[in-house]
Design a protein around this motif. Sequence first.
Motif, PDB file in Angstrom:
ATOM      1  N   GLN A  20       0.824  -1.213   0.000  1.00  0.00           N
ATOM      2  CA  GLN A  20       0.000   0.000   0.000  1.00  0.00           C
ATOM      3  C   GLN A  20       0.857   1.263   0.000  1.00  0.00           C
ATOM      4  O   GLN A  20       0.565   2.227  -0.698  1.00  0.00           O
ATOM      5  CB  GLN A  20      -0.944   0.010   1.210  1.00  0.00           C
ATOM      6  N   THR A  21       1.936   1.262   0.770  1.00  0.00           N
ATOM      7  CA  THR A  21       2.837   2.414   0.805  1.00  0.00           C
ATOM      8  C   THR A  21       3.522   2.597  -0.538  1.00  0.00           C
ATOM      9  O   THR A  21       3.620   3.723  -1.043  1.00  0.00           O
ATOM     10  CB  THR A  21       3.890   2.239   1.908  1.00  0.00           C
ATOM     11  N   GLN A  22       3.959   1.506  -1.147  1.00  0.00           N
ATOM     12  CA  GLN A  22       4.601   1.595  -2.459  1.00  0.00           C
ATOM     13  C   GLN A  22       3.631   2.118  -3.504  1.00  0.00           C
ATOM     14  O   GLN A  22       4.011   2.935  -4.353  1.00  0.00           O
ATOM     15  CB  GLN A  22       5.132   0.222  -2.878  1.00  0.00           C
ATOM     16  N   LEU A  23       2.379   1.672  -3.456  1.00  0.00           N
ATOM     17  CA  LEU A  23       1.382   2.153  -4.418  1.00  0.00           C
ATOM     18  C   LEU A  23       1.100   3.635  -4.238  1.00  0.00           C
ATOM     19  O   LEU A  23       0.970   4.366  -5.215  1.00  0.00           O
ATOM     20  CB  LEU A  23       0.097   1.335  -4.294  1.00  0.00           C
ATOM     21  N   SER A  24       1.015   4.087  -2.998  1.00  0.00           N
ATOM     22  CA  SER A  24       0.726   5.510  -2.770  1.00  0.00           C
ATOM     23  C   SER A  24       1.911   6.383  -3.173  1.00  0.00           C
ATOM     24  O   SER A  24       1.726   7.492  -3.661  1.00  0.00           O
ATOM     25  CB  SER A  24       0.343   5.753  -1.306  1.00  0.00           C
ATOM     26  N   TRP A  25       3.140   5.903  -2.999  1.00  0.00           N
ATOM     27  CA  TRP A  25       4.315   6.690  -3.372  1.00  0.00           C
ATOM     28  C   TRP A  25       4.548   6.711  -4.876  1.00  0.00           C
ATOM     29  O   TRP A  25       4.992   7.705  -5.423  1.00  0.00           O
ATOM     30  CB  TRP A  25       5.555   6.140  -2.681  1.00  0.00           C
ATOM     31  N   THR A  26       4.288   5.599  -5.546  1.00  0.00           N
ATOM     32  CA  THR A  26       4.556   5.529  -6.987  1.00  0.00           C
ATOM     33  C   THR A  26       3.388   6.018  -7.823  1.00  0.00           C
ATOM     34  O   THR A  26       3.574   6.391  -8.973  1.00  0.00           O
ATOM     35  CB  THR A  26       4.893   4.085  -7.416  1.00  0.00           C
ATOM     36  N   GLY A  27       2.181   6.002  -7.277  1.00  0.00           N
ATOM     37  CA  GLY A  27       1.014   6.405  -8.051  1.00  0.00           C
ATOM     38  C   GLY A  27       0.546   5.330  -9.021  1.00  0.00           C
ATOM     39  O   GLY A  27      -0.298   5.591  -9.878  1.00  0.00           O
ATOM     40  N   LEU A  28       1.071   4.141  -8.898  1.00  0.00           N
ATOM     41  CA  LEU A  28       0.675   3.034  -9.766  1.00  0.00           C
ATOM     42  C   LEU A  28      -0.549   2.325  -9.188  1.00  0.00           C
ATOM     43  O   LEU A  28      -0.885   2.472  -8.018  1.00  0.00           O
ATOM     44  CB  LEU A  28       1.831   2.035  -9.904  1.00  0.00           C
ATOM     45  N   GLU A  29      -1.201   1.535 -10.034  1.00  0.00           N
ATOM     46  CA  GLU A  29      -2.348   0.764  -9.563  1.00  0.00           C
ATOM     47  C   GLU A  29      -1.916  -0.594  -9.014  1.00  0.00           C
ATOM     48  O   GLU A  29      -2.621  -1.195  -8.210  1.00  0.00           O
ATOM     49  CB  GLU A  29      -3.361   0.594 -10.687  1.00  0.00           C
ATOM     50  N   THR A  31       1.929  -3.101  -8.251  1.00  0.00           N
ATOM     51  CA  THR A  31       3.385  -3.239  -8.343  1.00  0.00           C
ATOM     52  C   THR A  31       3.714  -4.619  -8.881  1.00  0.00           C
ATOM     53  O   THR A  31       2.966  -5.579  -8.664  1.00  0.00           O
ATOM     54  CB  THR A  31       4.055  -3.074  -6.958  1.00  0.00           C
ATOM     55  N   GLU A  43       9.929  -2.132  -8.374  1.00  0.00           N
ATOM     56  CA  GLU A  43      10.165  -0.716  -8.068  1.00  0.00           C
ATOM     57  C   GLU A  43      11.170  -0.557  -6.932  1.00  0.00           C
ATOM     58  O   GLU A  43      12.035   0.330  -6.966  1.00  0.00           O
ATOM     59  CB  GLU A  43       8.840  -0.025  -7.704  1.00  0.00           C
TER      60      GLU A  43
END
Length: 111
Positions: A20-29, A31, A43
Amino acid sequence: MTAAVFVFLLVFGSLIMDQQTQLSWTGLEATSHVPHLGSVSLELVKVSLFLAAFSGLYFTVSAVTDETYRQAVLLRRHRRAGAGGSPGAARRAPRARGRLTPGGGSPAPRS
């Protein structure tokens, strides 16, 4: 050294960065994960590789430009060369540059 930093960043990132943190930082739907390593995303690998390469570059530049570090490495090399080369090679090399004297004191003034 760079490889150790890379491995550290991968392990540390996989422990503290959930999806969830990686998705919020990258803006991707979503990973993409590295095969056989479920908690490591592609990533995270890219960011760890970039930071490790930058860290290695910084270490190289600081080692080359730092006079104290250079002298320590050169003296260590001369000592190793003396152990495997001719007897006294480690003592002659620094003395030739005027850094050490036979008695251990300051170099004699040049006239």
